[in-house]
Design an enzyme around this catalytic site. Sequence first.
Site, short mmCIF file in Angstrom:
data_model
loop_
_atom_site.label_atom_id
_atom_site.label_comp_id
_atom_site.label_asym_id
_atom_site.label_seq_id
_atom_site.Cartn_x
_atom_site.Cartn_y
_atom_site.Cartn_z
N ASP A 31 -0.46 -12.05 -75.37
CA ASP A 31 -1.47 -11.14 -75.99
C ASP A 31 -2.58 -11.38 -75.75
O ASP A 31 -3.12 -12.42 -74.80
CB ASP A 31 -1.92 -12.47 -77.66
CG ASP A 31 -2.80 -11.86 -78.46
OD1 ASP A 31 -2.64 -11.38 -80.14
OD2 ASP A 31 -4.02 -12.38 -77.99
N GLU A 96 -4.99 -7.29 -87.74
CA GLU A 96 -6.18 -6.47 -87.11
C GLU A 96 -5.81 -5.18 -86.29
O GLU A 96 -6.08 -4.01 -86.18
CB GLU A 96 -6.18 -7.63 -85.98
CG GLU A 96 -7.45 -8.51 -86.77
CD GLU A 96 -8.34 -9.22 -86.22
OE1 GLU A 96 -8.54 -9.76 -84.58
OE2 GLU A 96 -8.92 -10.52 -86.70
N HIS A 101 4.00 -5.85 -84.82
CA HIS A 101 4.19 -6.26 -84.43
C HIS A 101 4.28 -7.58 -84.36
O HIS A 101 3.87 -8.60 -85.86
CB HIS A 101 2.72 -6.60 -83.36
CG HIS A 101 1.64 -7.18 -83.68
ND1 HIS A 101 0.50 -5.91 -84.35
CD2 HIS A 101 0.58 -8.00 -84.56
CE1 HIS A 101 -0.11 -6.65 -85.27
NE2 HIS A 101 -0.11 -7.89 -84.37
N MET A 102 4.75 -8.66 -83.66
CA MET A 102 5.99 -10.26 -84.29
C MET A 102 4.81 -10.93 -83.02
O MET A 102 4.38 -10.32 -81.88
CB MET A 102 6.87 -10.35 -83.59
CG MET A 102 7.58 -11.16 -84.68
SD MET A 102 9.34 -10.44 -84.17
CE MET A 102 9.81 -9.98 -85.77
N HIS A 103 4.10 -12.23 -83.09
CA HIS A 103 3.44 -13.14 -82.57
C HIS A 103 4.72 -14.19 -82.32
O HIS A 103 5.07 -14.39 -83.33
CB HIS A 103 2.37 -13.93 -83.19
CG HIS A 103 0.98 -13.08 -83.76
ND1 HIS A 103 0.05 -12.41 -82.84
CD2 HIS A 103 1.35 -11.96 -84.63
CE1 HIS A 103 -0.50 -12.14 -82.91
NE2 HIS A 103 -0.49 -11.38 -84.64
#
Length: 114
Positions: A31, A96, A101-103
């Site tokens: 990220d 956002e 997506h996977m954090h």
Amino acid sequence: MNNHVIFQKIIKKEIKANILYQDKIVTAFSDIHPKAPVHILIIPNTFIKTANEINKKNKNIIAHMFYIAIQIAKEKKISEDGYKIIINCNKNGGQEINYLHMHLLGGIKLETLY
Ligand code: AMP
């Protein structure tokens, strides 16, 4: 907003990102604004806008995203202390970028909402 293009360009390596893993199904990269010592995004290579677009046909992709996230957690040596895997969905979920997506977050004690 069509900001999903950013992630499509990362997959195709048209914009710079720190890609940690890529196969036919998923791409994982750091990220750009890390919220923890380890903050990695795992995305499907085929466009899925939000968690709401997970369906019978594409649900196996999500299992693979999870599997890769956990392999990366082990590689980064955060699995024993623990980590969070988060998917934000739409406005109230704080999404956002309009590309599923996977954090993967870890390396520090993380706050919990519940
Ligand atoms: P979300 O709020 O769940 O949509 O998360 C979007 C995440 O994408 C944020 O944590 C951003 O820091 C991250 N992000 C946005 N642009 C980029 C980029 N070009 N490279 C890496 N991460 C990005």
